[in-house]
Design an enzyme around this catalytic site. Sequence first.
Site, PDB file in Angstrom:
ATOM      1  N   MET A   1       0.848  -1.202   0.000  1.00 16.04           N
ATOM      2  CA  MET A   1       0.000   0.000   0.000  1.00 16.04           C
ATOM      3  C   MET A   1       0.875   1.239   0.000  1.00 16.04           C
ATOM      4  SD  MET A   1      -3.123   0.827   2.605  1.00 16.04           S
ATOM      5  CE  MET A   1      -4.273   2.131   2.278  1.00 16.04           C
ATOM      6  N   GLY A 253      -2.083  -4.586   8.815  1.00 15.07           N
ATOM      7  CA  GLY A 253      -2.752  -3.305   8.661  1.00 15.07           C
ATOM      8  C   GLY A 253      -2.745  -2.824   7.229  1.00 15.07           C
ATOM      9  N   ASP A 254      -2.215  -3.651   6.318  1.00 16.48           N
ATOM     10  CA  ASP A 254      -2.117  -3.256   4.909  1.00 16.48           C
ATOM     11  C   ASP A 254      -2.363  -4.497   4.047  1.00 16.48           C
ATOM     12  OD1 ASP A 254      -1.542  -1.676   2.616  1.00 16.48           O
ATOM     13  OD2 ASP A 254      -0.188  -0.455   3.826  1.00 16.48           O
ATOM     14  N   ASP A 255      -2.036  -4.418   2.761  1.00 18.31           N
ATOM     15  CA  ASP A 255      -2.290  -5.543   1.863  1.00 18.31           C
ATOM     16  C   ASP A 255      -1.537  -6.790   2.323  1.00 18.31           C
ATOM     17  OD1 ASP A 255      -3.752  -3.809   0.157  1.00 18.31           O
ATOM     18  OD2 ASP A 255      -1.883  -3.164  -0.795  1.00 18.31           O
ATOM     19  N   SER A 286      -7.221  -8.461   6.990  1.00 17.53           N
ATOM     20  CA  SER A 286      -6.763  -7.083   6.865  1.00 17.53           C
ATOM     21  C   SER A 286      -7.963  -6.176   6.623  1.00 17.53           C
ATOM     22  CB  SER A 286      -5.754  -6.947   5.715  1.00 17.53           C
ATOM     23  OG  SER A 286      -5.269  -5.628   5.651  1.00 17.53           O
TER      24      SER A 286
END
Length: 469
Positions: A1, A253-255, A286
Site C-alpha cells: 500500500m 494493517g495493509d495488503d 486485513s
Amino acid sequence: MEQSQRFRASDLIQTILPVLVLATVSLRVVECKVHSSGPDALHYRAINCRKHSALLTDFGAVGDGKTLNTKAFKAAIDSLGTYASQGGAQLIVPPGKWLTGSFNLTSSHFTLFLHKDAVILASQDEAEWPLVPALPSYGRGRDGNGDGRFSSLIFGTNLTDIIITGNNGTIDGQGQYWWDKFHQGQFNYSNKIQISNLTLINSPSWFVHPTYSSDVLIHGLTILAPIDSPNTDGIDPDSCTNTRIEDCFVVSGDDCIAVKSGWDQYGIKFGMPTRHLIIRRLTCISPDSATIALGSEMSGGIQDVRAEDITAINTQSGIRIKTAIGRVAYVKDIYVRRMTLTTMKWVFWMSGSYNQHPDTNFDPKAFPEIKGINYRDIVATNVTGAARLEGIAQDHFTGICISNVTISLSKTPKELQWNCTNIAGVTSNVTPEPCHLLPKKEKVDCAFPEDRLPIEDVHLKTCCTTKTA
C-alpha cells in the site's frame, strides 16, 4: 500500500546482496539419507543443504534480548562466506532473544536457520538502520529521506541460493517505535531464494520484499501485525520473475500480498516486470486493505499471476488492481480461482485513480493497460458491496471475466452492488446480478492456465545437522 505519512521505516526482509570470513565451524549439514534423531539434530526442508554450519554464539552473540548482536551477525556471515564455493554454509540462531540492527547476507549458497525458540529482535536505535540508495525503479526512497531509504533488517544483493528458514523461529521487527514516532527484509538482484517456516511480527513496514529477483520460493510464513499498523504489507514481490508463495497466514494493517514493479517514470525506465507468480493457500485478515493487491507501483508491468485456494476473513477486498495515469505498463493475464471470503467491503475492486506519484515529472498522458483479468469459483458471505470497478475514461479496463461467483450480502449492504465505470468484459453464473458493462454469457468458465511454471517443479530436500566434534 502507498506511503501515507512523511517517514517510513525499513522492510523486515529484502533481497539484493555482498561477502567476508572467520570462526569455528561446529556442525555439518547434509541431506538426510536416514532420518537422524536426538536432542542435537535439526531437520528442515530446503532447496539445498549445506556442507558447513556454525552457531551464532560462536561469534560472541548473547541472547538476553538486551545485548546488541549486530557485530556478531556480521562476523558470522563474513566468516561463513568463505565456504560459499565449498558446499555452502549455514548459520544457526539458537534459542534466545537476539537483539540486532540491520545486517547483510553477503554470500551465495548460505542458509540462516532459526531454532523454534529463537527470536531475532530488531533494534529500535535509528543508528542501527543505515540509509541506503533509493531503488532505481522508484526514483526516491519511500521514507521521506530525499533519495535514500532505510535498510531492511535482513537484506542482500546479487546472491544465488539464499535460504532463510527455521522450525518456526521468530523475527520481531518491534515496529511500535516507528509507528508511534512517524505515525522487517529485502533481496535485490538475486536468484534461488527461499524464505520459509518462520513467524514474522511487527515489521516497521513491509515484511518480505523480494526485488529484482528470480526463482523465489516463499512458504509457511506466519506474518502478524496490528490491523491498524501503517504500511505493514505482508509479502511484496517487486519486479520478480518465477515466484511461488504458498501456505502463508497474514494478519496486517495493509495488503496481505502486494505485487509491484516500480513507480511511474522510474519504473518505466527500469523496465523490469513482475511475471510468472503463483499464490496458493493464502489466508488473510486485513480490515483496511486487500487480500491480494496488484500495484499501484506497476510501471514495469505485471503479467501472468496465478492465485488459487485463497481465504480472506474481515478484509477490505479480495483482489484489488491499483493504477493511475502516469504509470504506463500493464496488469494483464491475471488468473484467480477458488476464493472463500467472509466479511468483506468489496469482493472485486479496480482503481484507475490511485494518484500518488514520486514527483511531478510523471507523464500525464501515460496510460496503463489493464486487460485479461479472470476470476472464477468464488464464494463470499457478509459482503457490503460486490464490486467497485473504476477504469480510466480515456483508457478502459478490458477483457474482464467473472464466472461461478456467489456473493451473500451483509445486513446493511450498499444500494449499488456493482459500481462499474470505464470497463468491459463478461460474466457467467454470478449473483447478485452484475452491471450492464459485464453482460451475462451462458456456460463460461473464465480462464486458468493448465501449463506448469518452472518454479512449480522446484523440489525441496530434507536437510539435517549432525555433530562433527
